[in-house]
Design an enzyme around this catalytic site. Sequence first.
Site, short mmCIF file in Angstrom:
data_model
loop_
_atom_site.label_atom_id
_atom_site.label_comp_id
_atom_site.label_asym_id
_atom_site.label_seq_id
_atom_site.Cartn_x
_atom_site.Cartn_y
_atom_site.Cartn_z
N GLU A 168 0.79 -1.24 0.00
CA GLU A 168 0.00 0.00 0.00
C GLU A 168 0.82 1.28 0.00
O GLU A 168 0.84 2.02 0.99
CB GLU A 168 -0.94 0.02 1.22
CG GLU A 168 -1.89 -1.14 1.26
CD GLU A 168 -2.93 -1.02 2.38
OE1 GLU A 168 -2.76 -0.16 3.27
OE2 GLU A 168 -3.91 -1.76 2.36
N GLU A 361 -5.59 -8.44 0.81
CA GLU A 361 -6.18 -8.11 2.12
C GLU A 361 -7.64 -7.77 1.92
O GLU A 361 -8.00 -7.08 0.95
CB GLU A 361 -5.54 -6.87 2.77
CG GLU A 361 -4.21 -7.10 3.39
CD GLU A 361 -3.67 -5.82 4.06
OE1 GLU A 361 -4.48 -4.97 4.53
OE2 GLU A 361 -2.44 -5.68 4.11
C1 FCB Z 1 -4.33 -2.03 5.60
C2 FCB Z 1 -2.95 -2.43 6.07
C3 FCB Z 1 -2.95 -3.51 7.11
C4 FCB Z 1 -4.07 -3.34 8.10
C5 FCB Z 1 -5.40 -3.16 7.39
C6 FCB Z 1 -6.59 -3.05 8.30
O1 FCB Z 1 -4.30 -0.72 5.16
O2 FCB Z 1 -2.18 -2.88 4.98
O3 FCB Z 1 -1.69 -3.51 7.72
O4 FCB Z 1 -3.79 -2.31 8.96
O5 FCB Z 1 -5.33 -2.02 6.58
#
Ligand code: FCB
Length: 463
Positions: A168, A361
């Site tokens: 990210e 994620e």
């Molecule tokens: C993302 C991050 C991860 C976690 C989630 C909830 O932005 O990559 O580390 O904090 O959010």
Amino acid sequence: MSNETIEFGDAFRWGSATASYQVEGAWDEAGKGESIWDRFAADPDHIADRRDARTACDHYHRFQADFDLMAAMGLRSYRFSIAWPRVVPGGTGAVNAAGLDFYDRLVDAQLERGITPFATLFHWDLPQALQDRGGWADRGTIDAYLRYTEAVVNRLGDRVSHWMTHNEPWVFAFCGHLFGVHAPGSKDLRTALAVAHNLLVAHGRAVPVIRAGSPGAKVGLVNNLEWIEPGTDRPEDVAAARRWDGAFNRWFLDPIHGKGYPADLLAWYGADAPRVEPGDLEAMAAPTDFLGVNFYTRRLIVHDPDRRDGPERSFLAARQIYWPFVPRAEFDEWEVAPEGLYRTLLRVQKDYHPAAIYVTENGTPWPDKVGPDGAIHDLYRTRYLARHAAAIHQAIADGADVRGYFVWSFLDNFEWGFGFTKQFGVVHVDYDTQVRTLKDSGQWYARLAREHRFPLADANAIL
Ligand code: FCB
């Protein structure tokens, strides 16, 4: 309600994700150097519950048992990150053998249990020594990152088959350098854009380094993407939504796919835009094997020229609005929006044609409580996971080449500026005892991982 089943192919990977700083603890063990998150969280005013991650989930000492649980759940892929300050404590210079030894053991422990490691090289815990020299705003950090990457892939490249350069870039650049809510805590647009630029250059230049040290491995970048829509059809709101999408999505997708920076945003940023040196755009566009997509929300955006709550929030002259009938996660600004994931995956497929896509994620916080029966009945999270899995299933049916899904997160953990106030895990962690308890959602997810299917009713039930 329907008796239909949502079926995934056997090759689809079901995994879970964590990040070093959020779970490992052992913050100064075995020669590890200080990271910018160690420094940032040492000031309790930076963290919602005034706590830090010196111990966190103590995964550093408990990974064998954690992987036993992961394997018992049937999760055959694991996305984790490597802490740069464990490997190169000073950011540049001497490699800490004990740090590499730790990740060697961590990788072997996964492989012994049939878990495929997906390793992220940079998930935000930059060595503080590099921050003292300007951090990611300084181009010297690109070279330091390449040397760190080389040390890691030379050691683990024979066993790690999937590498991610960064996690990210926009969150790291903007939350850390414009909004000031993440380490290192600066608030300056020009710095944030320089950081984002250097991250993307480092990503592209790392691709051949990884390929050299880990022949045959798959390499990609993880972006967090959001589905952006205008809050109304007024032209100024449509333009504001386009700017927002440009700043947070296209800015990071276009250059890595060889399209350079989006012209509309370059014009909007004017003198704040990053300095592009010869060769940068070519480096960023290094061909990769997959795109990692972290997905959490849709945002409705409207024009707002008069926003006055700090320059950091008004840099796009836009703001987010909410429709009262759209459910929101227990997180400041997040709508629960599986349709946004569906649309995002198709958009990525259509506009960028990545070689493959992983949802690296996705998940939701919920204020879980251990019930009198000792269990965690997080039906809300189960529904969330089922809806997002159904969205992926539909996206695949409609042409998106999605190969796997990593729930965020395997364990409850340290949620950056929110400290331990947000629980994202499918496994509950009691931070006093370090006892792990599989939540109901974890049992549901384990079944999906083992059977590759779930009843459609789990996704379309209202309750
Ligand atoms: C993302 C991050 C991860 C976690 C989630 C909830 O932005 O990559 O580390 O904090 O959010």
